[in-house]
Design an enzyme around this catalytic site. Structure first.
Site, PDB file in Angstrom:
ATOM      1  N   HIS A 161       5.611 -15.566   2.157  1.00 28.72           N
ATOM      2  CA  HIS A 161       4.214 -15.439   1.760  1.00 28.72           C
ATOM      3  C   HIS A 161       3.418 -14.523   2.677  1.00 28.72           C
ATOM      4  O   HIS A 161       3.872 -14.137   3.751  1.00 28.72           O
ATOM      5  CB  HIS A 161       3.531 -16.806   1.651  1.00 28.72           C
ATOM      6  N   GLU A 225      -1.083 -16.788   0.241  1.00 31.93           N
ATOM      7  CA  GLU A 225      -1.773 -17.907   0.879  1.00 31.93           C
ATOM      8  C   GLU A 225      -3.214 -17.503   1.193  1.00 31.93           C
ATOM      9  O   GLU A 225      -3.451 -16.506   1.877  1.00 31.93           O
ATOM     10  CB  GLU A 225      -1.069 -18.312   2.172  1.00 31.93           C
ATOM     11  N   GLU A 307      -2.659  -3.850  -5.489  1.00 30.10           N
ATOM     12  CA  GLU A 307      -2.089  -2.724  -6.230  1.00 30.10           C
ATOM     13  C   GLU A 307      -1.425  -3.250  -7.499  1.00 30.10           C
ATOM     14  O   GLU A 307      -0.917  -4.374  -7.528  1.00 30.10           O
ATOM     15  CB  GLU A 307      -1.070  -1.991  -5.361  1.00 30.10           C
TER      16      GLU A 307
END
Length: 321
Positions: A161, A225, A307
């Site tokens: 993450h 997160e 993106e």
């Protein structure tokens, strides 16, 4: 309606680096593989991944758990790791491993420096390594994949993450849900007055938000997160977090963005514009970029960049290192 099909993934996280030698930390010390090198006139992108039997046949843009290292030619004097007193925003990336005690010992033998070892502090089930040159924080957690006593195997490692701090969790959750992500789990820490929200794409129609067990979540890749320090959403004096990209007021850059990849980004972006219109903050609309065509960039409520690309973007760069 914004249609989210099974092709949607969080593909990569972008971090700026001072020197291409930084790649050695991620490959030689943490065990990632350099899978593609993409040069431009003023910068070069290096794509890294924990390659598995399941993903090794895929283009870099069609994989989860990719780390994009961006080197601006000529280098940067300073890099913001996101955790100093100034320009705080991005927090860390996380690698999950099969056996965290053995992995930590292996990393120490490899010369990895640590911000926090397992024995430090209150939480003895997580550690934080420091990357060479830039001092990015790399959290280490255990996923237990094929765990063996006294051993660690890099084939079990996952780029799990990426953490960023947010001012108002409700605004952030609404935004990421509008992109098609779901809340995997939430953790509250009342004594320290902060909460963690873990999000990503899940294509199980029966999945219920907020119910993902840590044992499952730790085995995944490319989770987002969000960290919320209680009270920031009501604090008029709080100026917000640094997005990693701005340098307008002497701010220092470091973190770049996360990236969503899907089979048809043009359709996805059009559907987002149709449904949400001016509510969305596009920094680059689809296919209107100067350096790269076929991509888009959108900003979240804290102005962090996301993106949007296709699975086959620059597939000719695979293996060209």
């Amino acid at each position: 309606m914004v249609e989210i099909d099974r092709s949607f993934i969080i593909n990569h996280t972008c971090l700026r680096i001072k020197d291409p030698k930084s790649i050695d930390f991620w490959t030689k010390k943490l065990g990632m593989k350099l899978i593609a090198t993409i040069p431009f006139d003023s910068f070069t992108l290096y794509m890294l991944n924990y390659e598995t039997e399941e993903n090794k046949h895929l283009n870099w843009a069609a994989r989860e758990g990719v780390l994009e290292l961006c080197y601006n030619h000529g280098g940067m004097e300073e890099i913001n790791n996101g955790n100093g007193e100034k320009d705080k925003g991005f927090g860390h990336v996380c690698v999950s491993v099969d056996n965290i005690e053995e992995a930590q010992e292996q990393f120490l033998k490899n010369g990895v420096r640590f911000q926090k070892k397992l024995s430090d502090g209150r939480q003895h089930n997580i550690a934080f390594a420091l990357s060479d040159y830039e001092n990015y924080w790399v959290e280490l957690i255990e996923n237990g994949i094929n765990k063996e006593e006294g051993k660690t195997n890099v084939s079990s490692y996952r780029f799990n993450h990426t953490m960023v701090r947010v001012k108002d969790p409700e605004r952030s959750l609404n935004f990421y849900r509008s992109l098609g992500m779901k809340l995997f789990s939430k953790k509250d820490f009342p004594e320290a007055k902060f909460s963690l929200y873990f999000l990503g794409f899940d294509h199980d129609p029966n999945f219920k938000e907020g119910t993902m067990d840590f044992a499952v979540q730790s085995k995944r890749e490319s989770v987002l997160e969000l960290t919320h320090n209680w009270g920031t959403e009501k604090d008029n004096e709080f100026k917000g977090y640094h997005n990693g990209n701005s340098n307008d007021n002497g701010e220092i850059q470091g973190y770049g963005h996360i990236c969503i990849s899907c089979k048809d980004p043009a359709k996805y972006c059009k559907e987002l514009e149709t449904k949400y219109g001016s509510k969305l903050d596009w920094s680059v609309k689809f296919n209107q970029g100067k350096a790269v065509k076929g991509i888009a960039f959108i900003r979240d409520p804290d102005t962090y960049s996301i993106e949007i690309i296709s699975h086959d973007l620059m597939s000719d760069r695979m293996g060209k290192l």
